[in-house]
Design a protein around this motif. Structure first.
Motif, PDB file in Angstrom:
ATOM      1  N   GLU A 100      -4.401   7.523  -6.005  1.00  0.00           N
ATOM      2  CA  GLU A 100      -4.219   6.476  -6.365  1.00  0.00           C
ATOM      3  C   GLU A 100      -4.121   5.281  -6.137  1.00  0.00           C
ATOM      4  N   GLU A 101      -4.288   4.922  -4.768  1.00  0.00           N
ATOM      5  CA  GLU A 101      -4.275   3.691  -4.347  1.00  0.00           C
ATOM      6  C   GLU A 101      -5.742   2.612  -4.566  1.00  0.00           C
ATOM      7  N   SER A 102      -6.099   3.607  -4.090  1.00  0.00           N
ATOM      8  CA  SER A 102      -7.654   3.585  -3.320  1.00  0.00           C
ATOM      9  C   SER A 102      -8.709   2.964  -4.777  1.00  0.00           C
ATOM     10  N   SER A 103      -8.210   4.189  -5.912  1.00  0.00           N
ATOM     11  CA  SER A 103      -9.058   3.807  -7.285  1.00  0.00           C
ATOM     12  C   SER A 103      -7.916   2.956  -8.066  1.00  0.00           C
ATOM     13  N   GLY A 104      -7.710   2.224  -7.377  1.00  0.00           N
ATOM     14  CA  GLY A 104      -6.279   0.910  -7.675  1.00  0.00           C
ATOM     15  C   GLY A 104      -5.300   1.708  -9.202  1.00  0.00           C
ATOM     16  N   ARG A 105      -4.904   2.181  -9.196  1.00  0.00           N
ATOM     17  CA  ARG A 105      -4.475   3.353 -10.459  1.00  0.00           C
ATOM     18  C   ARG A 105      -3.069   2.601  -9.858  1.00  0.00           C
ATOM     19  N   ALA A 106      -2.350   2.680  -8.513  1.00  0.00           N
ATOM     20  CA  ALA A 106      -1.145   2.016  -8.623  1.00  0.00           C
ATOM     21  C   ALA A 106      -0.887   0.650  -8.168  1.00  0.00           C
ATOM     22  N   GLU A 107      -2.094  -0.281  -8.399  1.00  0.00           N
ATOM     23  CA  GLU A 107      -0.966  -1.553  -8.268  1.00  0.00           C
ATOM     24  C   GLU A 107      -0.482  -2.292  -9.022  1.00  0.00           C
ATOM     25  N   PRO A 108      -1.601  -1.350 -10.661  1.00  0.00           N
ATOM     26  CA  PRO A 108      -0.515  -2.024 -12.128  1.00  0.00           C
ATOM     27  C   PRO A 108       0.942  -1.855 -12.402  1.00  0.00           C
ATOM     28  N   LEU A 109       0.474  -0.644 -12.645  1.00  0.00           N
ATOM     29  CA  LEU A 109       2.307   0.321 -12.237  1.00  0.00           C
ATOM     30  C   LEU A 109       2.904  -0.140 -10.910  1.00  0.00           C
ATOM     31  N   LEU A 110       2.303  -0.854  -9.997  1.00  0.00           N
ATOM     32  CA  LEU A 110       3.807  -1.365  -9.290  1.00  0.00           C
ATOM     33  C   LEU A 110       3.559  -3.142  -9.667  1.00  0.00           C
ATOM     34  N   ALA A 111       3.115  -3.052 -10.619  1.00  0.00           N
ATOM     35  CA  ALA A 111       3.620  -4.779 -10.588  1.00  0.00           C
ATOM     36  C   ALA A 111       4.263  -5.079 -11.501  1.00  0.00           C
ATOM     37  N   ASN A 112       4.691  -3.665 -12.715  1.00  0.00           N
ATOM     38  CA  ASN A 112       6.050  -3.902 -13.420  1.00  0.00           C
ATOM     39  C   ASN A 112       7.502  -3.215 -12.540  1.00  0.00           C
ATOM     40  N   ALA A 113       8.525  -2.800 -13.339  1.00  0.00           N
ATOM     41  CA  ALA A 113       9.517  -2.652 -12.676  1.00  0.00           C
ATOM     42  C   ALA A 113       9.670  -1.288 -11.938  1.00  0.00           C
ATOM     43  N   VAL A 114       8.886  -1.015 -10.730  1.00  0.00           N
ATOM     44  CA  VAL A 114       8.342   0.279 -10.032  1.00  0.00           C
ATOM     45  C   VAL A 114       8.605   0.088  -8.724  1.00  0.00           C
ATOM     46  N   GLY A 115       9.396   0.338  -7.755  1.00  0.00           N
ATOM     47  CA  GLY A 115       9.205   0.341  -6.578  1.00  0.00           C
ATOM     48  C   GLY A 115       8.603   1.177  -6.248  1.00  0.00           C
ATOM     49  N   ARG A 116       7.918   0.504  -4.634  1.00  0.00           N
ATOM     50  CA  ARG A 116       6.711   1.659  -3.458  1.00  0.00           C
ATOM     51  C   ARG A 116       7.295   3.001  -3.447  1.00  0.00           C
ATOM     52  N   LEU A 117       9.135   2.574  -3.297  1.00  0.00           N
ATOM     53  CA  LEU A 117       9.219   3.854  -2.928  1.00  0.00           C
ATOM     54  C   LEU A 117       9.712   5.287  -3.533  1.00  0.00           C
ATOM     55  N   ARG A 118      10.385   4.613  -4.915  1.00  0.00           N
ATOM     56  CA  ARG A 118      10.166   4.751  -5.842  1.00  0.00           C
ATOM     57  C   ARG A 118       8.762   5.438  -6.740  1.00  0.00           C
ATOM     58  N   TRP A 119       7.835   4.671  -6.573  1.00  0.00           N
ATOM     59  CA  TRP A 119       6.186   5.500  -6.640  1.00  0.00           C
ATOM     60  C   TRP A 119       6.230   6.619  -5.818  1.00  0.00           C
ATOM     61  N   ALA A 120       6.328   6.722  -4.317  1.00  0.00           N
ATOM     62  CA  ALA A 120       6.242   7.290  -3.509  1.00  0.00           C
ATOM     63  C   ALA A 120       7.014   8.670  -3.272  1.00  0.00           C
ATOM     64  N   THR A 121       7.618   8.626  -4.075  1.00  0.00           N
ATOM     65  CA  THR A 121       8.554   9.755  -4.270  1.00  0.00           C
ATOM     66  C   THR A 121       8.512  10.504  -5.279  1.00  0.00           C
ATOM     67  N   GLY A 122       8.379  10.076  -6.423  1.00  0.00           N
ATOM     68  CA  GLY A 122       7.956  11.035  -7.472  1.00  0.00           C
ATOM     69  C   GLY A 122       6.712  12.120  -6.556  1.00  0.00           C
TER      70      GLY A 122
END
Length: 533
Positions: A378-400
């Motif tokens: 998800e990170e290398s494809s660039g899909r994670a960056e727009p998600l993390l630009a919102n009110a979603v923290g890295r740990l919350r994203w990774a924990t899922g």
């Protein structure tokens, strides 16, 4: 003449840049391909010495063949045996599994350098240069061909002492199976818009091929069933390497590879970069997908379902084999010792159950690595960056994603235990406990993957090497009489050999603490580092 002169340059333009892309693909896979080849080759080449120790005399080997002719369950798992020589027994014992492993290697390589590149957007940048339309597909297939050729060469050279023609036949058969699934993956990569779906669908075809072969082999003892001939894995066994080789079977591999390759090239020329013939329907961005955990589940639910079905079915199969396996090795001291090294010395039936549960635990480590590394995808494809630009923290994203990875490992081992209970029909509680006690060791492998991803993201794929090494050590180590100190390098070497042995909570607790520490360190690294693209 004019038409021919025009066609030739046009064809060459379609493949422009293939050599450069091939070198780049081999450079990117300089770790993954050698690891997969080494695991496969070592599994094959270690088998002759193991078989010599198990069945050292012609009489013992002949007795084994007679037992296999009447044991439909074992034929379904491994296939029929056609001769009593060590070479023929080697081809029988590892042929199906080695071919399946070559197929997995090939489909991973092809999908990674075709659909993965398009999904990440890198292929569009590459295509903007002087690169032909079909160059990427050609480079991916050539990379798979190189991997399969190296495997064939190693197997042929390593088994030449058992018979040169048989070794060559066996090596070419494994390479042929790999290329059949490489070209199949090339077709699926054109049809789907997701690399994950392309891998999943091709793996599903591989699973169907295994089921077809198993059904055919359980019905006949000579590989002559129509169902066996419908499976490329069945072609490998029907080559009869070291038992009067059928060289014409190689034509089936060549024909299937050629036809599928032509179809893949035709499809590649009829679509735009990044598009597919079966586009993914856009889903809602709210509601059930309103949280990072819900999105992670949406992305990984297909994989969880596939692994769940596979482990439940594997449990049923291994459970059904238990009584027959115990009878098969009861009178063979060497075979009994191997099972006891893998599964403990509390009784032959319990030792077999423990060894099979341990094998499923080793395979479950591959699941947890694949699920954890979805974060890197998800990170290398660039899909994670727009998600993390919102009110979603890295740990919350990774924990899922990690909840699915680590929780999913518990779930599939639980289903494996239920499968054993269905197939064996006895010791339901002890077998479920034996399956679940594998979880801490699985979590340690997953923790290593989290640590690599969090601290060294570009080296995260090295987690596959760790899982492969542990799998090889657990699979081949006991048969090669590897010292216990070496076996203990693997976290699985410290688990109690259930069912049958006494439960030891100390190693289980220590492994759990280690897994938690690895995950914590990995998440700390993820929180501090920059996101890569």
């Amino acid at each position: 003449m004019t038409a021919l002169a025009t066609a030739a340059p046009r064809g060459s333009r379609q493949l422009a840049g293939t050599g450069t892309l091939l070198r780049f693909a081999l450079r990117r896979d300089r770790v993954m391909i050698p690891v997969w080849i080494a695991v496969n080759a070592l599994m094959v080449l270690s088998m002759p010495n193991t078989l010599k120790g198990l069945y050292g005399t012609a009489a013992e080997r002949a007795d084994l063949v007679r037992q296999m002719e009447t044991n439909a369950s074992f034929r379904a798992l491994i296939g029929p045996v056609f001769d009593t020589s060590i070479g023929a027994l080697t081809a029988w014992r590892v042929g199906v599994f080695a071919a399946a492993l070559a197929a997995v290697t090939s489909l991973l390589v092809v999908v990674r350098h075709t659909r993965d590149e398009e999904e990440s957007g890198r292929q569009e940048l590459v295509a903007s240069g002087m690169v032909g339309r079909r160059a990427s597909l050609t480079a991916a297939l050539l990379a798979a061909a190189v991997a399969n050729a190296v495997l064939a060469l190693l197997v042929t050279a390593g088994l030449a002492g058992q018979g040169g023609s048989g070794a060559l036949s066996f090596g070419l058969g494994l390479a042929g199976a790999g290329m059949v699934f490489a070209t199949m993956a090339a077709i699926v990569a054109q049809l789907t818009e997701s690399a994950r779906l392309a891998r999943g669908l091709t793996a599903a075809v591989l699973g169907a091929a295994f089921v077809l072969r198993a059904a055919g082999d359980s019905a006949t003892d000579d590989g002559s069933s129509v169902l066996t001939w419908l499976s490329p894995l069945g072609w490998v066994e029907n080559q009869r390497s070291f038992a009067g080789e059928r060289w014409w079977v190689l034509l089936l591999f060549a024909a299937a590879t050629a036809v599928q390759g032509v179809l893949a090239y035709a499809l590649a020329g009829r679509r735009d970069v990044g598009m597919s013939f079966l586009p993914t329907r856009p889903g809602p961005a709210s509601g059930r997908l309103g949280t990072a955990a819900a999105l992670a589940w949406r992305l990984q639910r297909g994989g969880v379902l596939g692994w769940s079905i596979g482990f439940f079915v594997a449990g049923i199969v291994y459970g059904g084999l238990t009584d027959g396996a115990a009878d098969l090795v009861r009178d063979n001291d060497s075979a009994r010792e191997i099972f006891q090294r893998m599964g403990g010395r509390s009784g032959l039936t319990d030792a077999f159950l423990a060894s099979m549960v341990g094998m499923l635990g080793l395979i479950a480590a591959l699941y947890v690595v694949a699920s954890v590394l979805r974060l890197y995808g998800e990170e290398s494809s660039g899909r994670a960056e727009p998600l993390l630009a919102n009110a979603v923290g890295r740990l919350r994203w990774a924990t899922g994603h990690l909840a699915i990875a680590f929780g999913g490992s518990v779930w599939i081992m639980f289903l494996a235990g239920l499968g054993f209970a269905v197939g064996y029909g006895r010791q339901i509680g002890p077998i479920l406990g034996a399956c679940l006690v594998q979880v801490p060791a699985i979590w340690v492998i997953g923790g290593i993957a989290v640590l690599l991803y969090g601290v060294l993201p570009r080296g995260a794929t090295a987690a596959w090497g760790v899982a492969g090494a542990v799998l090889l050590l657990g699979w081949v180590g006991p048969a090669l009489n590897v010292p216990q100190a070496v076996l203990d390098i693997s976290p699985f070497g410290h688990l109690p050999k259930l069912p049958g042995a006494e439960m030891a909570w100390g190693p289980v607790a220590v492994l759990t603490v280690i897994a938690v520490a690895l995950v914590t360190a990995g998440l700390a690294g993820l929180r501090r580092r920059d996101m890569t693209t």
